[in-house]
Scaffold this motif. Structure first.
Motif, PDB file in Angstrom:
ATOM      1  N   ALA A 214       3.312   8.561  -2.826  1.00  0.00           N
ATOM      2  CA  ALA A 214       4.388   9.498  -3.170  1.00  0.00           C
ATOM      3  C   ALA A 214       3.871  10.934  -3.194  1.00  0.00           C
ATOM      4  O   ALA A 214       4.526  11.854  -2.678  1.00  0.00           O
ATOM      5  CB  ALA A 214       4.994   9.128  -4.519  1.00  0.00           C
ATOM      6  N   LYS A 215       2.691  11.128  -3.783  1.00  0.00           N
ATOM      7  CA  LYS A 215       2.113  12.475  -3.851  1.00  0.00           C
ATOM      8  C   LYS A 215       1.737  12.980  -2.461  1.00  0.00           C
ATOM      9  O   LYS A 215       1.936  14.155  -2.144  1.00  0.00           O
ATOM     10  CB  LYS A 215       0.901  12.468  -4.786  1.00  0.00           C
ATOM     11  N   GLU A 216       1.184  12.097  -1.642  1.00  0.00           N
ATOM     12  CA  GLU A 216       0.822  12.486  -0.280  1.00  0.00           C
ATOM     13  C   GLU A 216       2.063  12.872   0.519  1.00  0.00           C
ATOM     14  O   GLU A 216       2.066  13.861   1.261  1.00  0.00           O
ATOM     15  CB  GLU A 216       0.087  11.343   0.411  1.00  0.00           C
ATOM     16  N   ALA A 217       3.136  12.085   0.359  1.00  0.00           N
ATOM     17  CA  ALA A 217       4.376  12.362   1.079  1.00  0.00           C
ATOM     18  C   ALA A 217       4.990  13.679   0.614  1.00  0.00           C
ATOM     19  O   ALA A 217       5.478  14.468   1.434  1.00  0.00           O
ATOM     20  CB  ALA A 217       5.366  11.213   0.889  1.00  0.00           C
ATOM     21  N   MET A 218       4.956  13.915  -0.682  1.00  0.00           N
ATOM     22  CA  MET A 218       5.521  15.148  -1.226  1.00  0.00           C
ATOM     23  C   MET A 218       4.712  16.362  -0.773  1.00  0.00           C
ATOM     24  O   MET A 218       5.285  17.382  -0.362  1.00  0.00           O
ATOM     25  CB  MET A 218       5.567  15.087  -2.751  1.00  0.00           C
ATOM     26  N   ARG A 219       3.396  16.259  -0.841  1.00  0.00           N
ATOM     27  CA  ARG A 219       2.555  17.382  -0.417  1.00  0.00           C
ATOM     28  C   ARG A 219       2.784  17.703   1.068  1.00  0.00           C
ATOM     29  O   ARG A 219       2.937  18.867   1.450  1.00  0.00           O
ATOM     30  CB  ARG A 219       1.083  17.067  -0.658  1.00  0.00           C
ATOM     31  N   GLY A 220       2.833  16.652   1.887  1.00  0.00           N
ATOM     32  CA  GLY A 220       3.067  16.862   3.314  1.00  0.00           C
ATOM     33  C   GLY A 220       4.416  17.508   3.574  1.00  0.00           C
ATOM     34  O   GLY A 220       4.541  18.397   4.426  1.00  0.00           O
ATOM     35  N   HIS A 221       5.418  17.081   2.832  1.00  0.00           N
ATOM     36  CA  HIS A 221       6.760  17.629   3.005  1.00  0.00           C
ATOM     37  C   HIS A 221       6.810  19.106   2.617  1.00  0.00           C
ATOM     38  O   HIS A 221       7.368  19.935   3.353  1.00  0.00           O
ATOM     39  CB  HIS A 221       7.749  16.832   2.155  1.00  0.00           C
ATOM     40  N   LEU A 222       6.234  19.459   1.470  1.00  0.00           N
ATOM     41  CA  LEU A 222       6.277  20.839   1.003  1.00  0.00           C
ATOM     42  C   LEU A 222       5.459  21.763   1.903  1.00  0.00           C
ATOM     43  O   LEU A 222       5.853  22.911   2.157  1.00  0.00           O
ATOM     44  CB  LEU A 222       5.792  20.925  -0.446  1.00  0.00           C
ATOM     45  N   GLU A 223       4.320  21.265   2.391  1.00  0.00           N
ATOM     46  CA  GLU A 223       3.508  22.079   3.296  1.00  0.00           C
ATOM     47  C   GLU A 223       4.245  22.325   4.612  1.00  0.00           C
ATOM     48  O   GLU A 223       4.192  23.429   5.168  1.00  0.00           O
ATOM     49  CB  GLU A 223       2.160  21.396   3.551  1.00  0.00           C
ATOM     50  N   ARG A 224       4.960  21.295   5.093  1.00  0.00           N
ATOM     51  CA  ARG A 224       5.736  21.455   6.328  1.00  0.00           C
ATOM     52  C   ARG A 224       6.903  22.422   6.085  1.00  0.00           C
ATOM     53  O   ARG A 224       7.230  23.255   6.941  1.00  0.00           O
ATOM     54  CB  ARG A 224       6.249  20.106   6.812  1.00  0.00           C
ATOM     55  N   SER A 225       7.521  22.332   4.911  1.00  0.00           N
ATOM     56  CA  SER A 225       8.621  23.240   4.573  1.00  0.00           C
ATOM     57  C   SER A 225       8.151  24.685   4.574  1.00  0.00           C
ATOM     58  O   SER A 225       8.859  25.584   5.053  1.00  0.00           O
ATOM     59  CB  SER A 225       9.198  22.884   3.193  1.00  0.00           C
ATOM     60  N   LYS A 226       6.961  24.899   4.052  1.00  0.00           N
ATOM     61  CA  LYS A 226       6.399  26.246   4.028  1.00  0.00           C
ATOM     62  C   LYS A 226       6.164  26.756   5.445  1.00  0.00           C
ATOM     63  O   LYS A 226       6.485  27.912   5.771  1.00  0.00           O
ATOM     64  CB  LYS A 226       5.092  26.253   3.239  1.00  0.00           C
ATOM     65  N   ARG A 227       5.623  25.905   6.316  1.00  0.00           N
ATOM     66  CA  ARG A 227       5.377  26.308   7.705  1.00  0.00           C
ATOM     67  C   ARG A 227       6.690  26.614   8.430  1.00  0.00           C
ATOM     68  O   ARG A 227       6.770  27.555   9.222  1.00  0.00           O
ATOM     69  CB  ARG A 227       4.595  25.220   8.450  1.00  0.00           C
ATOM     70  N   ASN A 228       7.717  25.806   8.143  1.00  0.00           N
ATOM     71  CA  ASN A 228       9.024  26.044   8.755  1.00  0.00           C
ATOM     72  C   ASN A 228       9.582  27.399   8.340  1.00  0.00           C
ATOM     73  O   ASN A 228      10.133  28.137   9.163  1.00  0.00           O
ATOM     74  CB  ASN A 228      10.012  24.948   8.347  1.00  0.00           C
ATOM     75  N   TYR A 229       9.429  27.714   7.078  1.00  0.00           N
ATOM     76  CA  TYR A 229       9.944  28.996   6.589  1.00  0.00           C
ATOM     77  C   TYR A 229       9.162  30.154   7.199  1.00  0.00           C
ATOM     78  O   TYR A 229       9.740  31.178   7.560  1.00  0.00           O
ATOM     79  CB  TYR A 229       9.873  29.047   5.062  1.00  0.00           C
ATOM     80  N   GLU A 230       7.859  29.979   7.330  1.00  0.00           N
ATOM     81  CA  GLU A 230       7.036  31.017   7.959  1.00  0.00           C
ATOM     82  C   GLU A 230       7.441  31.224   9.416  1.00  0.00           C
ATOM     83  O   GLU A 230       7.477  32.358   9.910  1.00  0.00           O
ATOM     84  CB  GLU A 230       5.559  30.635   7.856  1.00  0.00           C
ATOM     85  N   GLU A 231       7.759  30.131  10.093  1.00  0.00           N
ATOM     86  CA  GLU A 231       8.203  30.234  11.485  1.00  0.00           C
ATOM     87  C   GLU A 231       9.536  30.961  11.557  1.00  0.00           C
ATOM     88  O   GLU A 231       9.760  31.777  12.463  1.00  0.00           O
ATOM     89  CB  GLU A 231       8.334  28.844  12.103  1.00  0.00           C
ATOM     90  N   TYR A 232      10.418  30.672  10.603  1.00  0.00           N
ATOM     91  CA  TYR A 232      11.704  31.369  10.568  1.00  0.00           C
ATOM     92  C   TYR A 232      11.494  32.874  10.401  1.00  0.00           C
ATOM     93  O   TYR A 232      12.105  33.683  11.106  1.00  0.00           O
ATOM     94  CB  TYR A 232      12.559  30.828   9.427  1.00  0.00           C
ATOM     95  N   LEU A 233      10.611  33.257   9.482  1.00  0.00           N
ATOM     96  CA  LEU A 233      10.334  34.680   9.242  1.00  0.00           C
ATOM     97  C   LEU A 233       9.762  35.351  10.481  1.00  0.00           C
ATOM     98  O   LEU A 233      10.111  36.481  10.819  1.00  0.00           O
ATOM     99  CB  LEU A 233       9.380  34.831   8.061  1.00  0.00           C
ATOM    100  N   GLN A 234       8.857  34.633  11.147  1.00  0.00           N
ATOM    101  CA  GLN A 234       8.234  35.178  12.364  1.00  0.00           C
ATOM    102  C   GLN A 234       9.275  35.436  13.456  1.00  0.00           C
ATOM    103  O   GLN A 234       9.260  36.467  14.126  1.00  0.00           O
ATOM    104  CB  GLN A 234       7.149  34.248  12.878  1.00  0.00           C
ATOM    105  N   ARG A 235      10.174  34.492  13.616  1.00  0.00           N
ATOM    106  CA  ARG A 235      11.219  34.633  14.646  1.00  0.00           C
ATOM    107  C   ARG A 235      12.148  35.809  14.305  1.00  0.00           C
ATOM    108  O   ARG A 235      12.621  36.496  15.205  1.00  0.00           O
ATOM    109  CB  ARG A 235      12.035  33.349  14.758  1.00  0.00           C
ATOM    110  N   GLN A 236      12.396  36.001  13.012  1.00  0.00           N
ATOM    111  CA  GLN A 236      13.234  37.118  12.597  1.00  0.00           C
ATOM    112  C   GLN A 236      12.560  38.462  12.925  1.00  0.00           C
ATOM    113  O   GLN A 236      13.214  39.408  13.347  1.00  0.00           O
ATOM    114  CB  GLN A 236      13.515  37.041  11.086  1.00  0.00           C
ATOM    115  N   GLN A 237      11.254  38.502  12.726  1.00  0.00           N
ATOM    116  CA  GLN A 237      10.516  39.732  13.010  1.00  0.00           C
ATOM    117  C   GLN A 237      10.476  40.025  14.502  1.00  0.00           C
ATOM    118  O   GLN A 237      10.505  41.186  14.930  1.00  0.00           O
ATOM    119  CB  GLN A 237       9.091  39.626  12.454  1.00  0.00           C
ATOM    120  N   GLU A 238      10.416  38.957  15.287  1.00  0.00           N
ATOM    121  CA  GLU A 238      10.352  39.129  16.742  1.00  0.00           C
ATOM    122  C   GLU A 238      11.710  39.498  17.324  1.00  0.00           C
ATOM    123  O   GLU A 238      11.798  39.921  18.470  1.00  0.00           O
ATOM    124  CB  GLU A 238       9.830  37.840  17.388  1.00  0.00           C
ATOM    125  N   GLY A 239      12.741  39.324  16.483  1.00  0.00           N
ATOM    126  CA  GLY A 239      14.085  39.718  16.914  1.00  0.00           C
ATOM    127  C   GLY A 239      14.768  38.747  17.806  1.00  0.00           C
ATOM    128  O   GLY A 239      15.725  39.094  18.498  1.00  0.00           O
TER     129      GLY A 239
END
Length: 239
Positions: A214-239
């Motif tokens: 459960a902890k491994e699954a949660m950690r993996g999920h939250l880390e992926r969520s963070k990467r997704n959000y970072e990708e969203y921010l990057q795309r916004q900056q690139e216009g």
């Protein structure tokens, strides 16, 4: 009400705030949820201040989520809701420009502890509610707004299942900003299916009461969520 506490001397600066503080202590110590407060005139006489001061004090208590005013009836004690805390936390994050890294760090701290405890304390009813939320998330017709709401509700249910009400409260307190981030991350292609798969992993580990998985699954999920959000921010900056 038992009267103004002995030894409390009201000063002239911000008098209504001081009266509100004293009233708050009286409410917390002597009143139950739903109880009616004395009239403005009664309170004014008790605290030796004008009704205008009492009126301002009651407005402040209403902002704190401690009372609700009903026209023609008076003021009644209410239980502060987690949304009151969530609103304050959201404003602080915005005004202090706290970055998303700090938000994800806090979420990781809260949710890793929640999942660890939930595995050992979750009830059958709570598991059914989690499964219901996951079924709702699978609906391809859901708006991103509702999807982010159900997504965070699933995580809140895990915190609630931890058996620690304060852990659940603190998780709910960051709900507004988390839902906003989840909403934006769902705008990325393929993020939905990945999110559903990761939520299923978490759910299966909870049902198996496998804390490590459960902890491994949660950690993996939250880390992926963070990467997704970072990708969203990057795309916004690139216009």
């Amino acid at each position: 009400m038992n009267g103004m506490p002995v030894g409390n001397v009201l000063q002239k600066d911000h008098l209504y705030e001081q009266v509100a503080d004293l009233l708050e202590q009286q409410i917390l110590n002597n009143y139950e949820d739903g109880a009616r407060l004395p009239s403005e005139q009664h309170l004014a006489e008790e605290y030796s201040v004008s009704r205008t001061i009492i009126r301002e004090s009651l407005k402040l208590l209403k902002e704190r989520g401690l009372i609700d005013s009903k026209t023609g009836s008076g003021s009644y004690v209410t239980r502060p809701e987690a949304q009151n805390i969530a609103d304050v936390v959201y404003r602080i994050i915005q005004m202090d420009q706290i970055d998303y890294v700090s938000v994800f760090d806090m979420r990781m701290i809260l949710e890793m502890e929640s999942i660890s405890r939930a595995v050992n304390h979750v009830t059958t009813a709570e598991m059914k509610e989690m499964e219901h939320l996951l079924e709702l998330l699978k609906d391809p017709k859901l708006s991103n707004e509702k999807r982010s709401k159900y997504d965070f509700s699933f995580h809140y249910m895990i915190a609630k299942a931890s058996g620690n009400p304060l852990l659940a409260l603190m998780t709910e307190a960051i709900g507004t900003i988390c839902q906003e981030m989840i909403h934006k991350a769902f705008l990325l292609q393929d993020s939905l299916q990945d999110s559903i798969a990761r939520h299923n992993l978490i759910m299966n580990a909870i049902k198996a009461r496998d804390e490590k998985a459960a902890k491994e699954a949660m950690r993996g999920h939250l880390e992926r969520s963070k990467r997704n959000y970072e990708e969203y921010l990057q795309r916004q900056q690139e216009g």
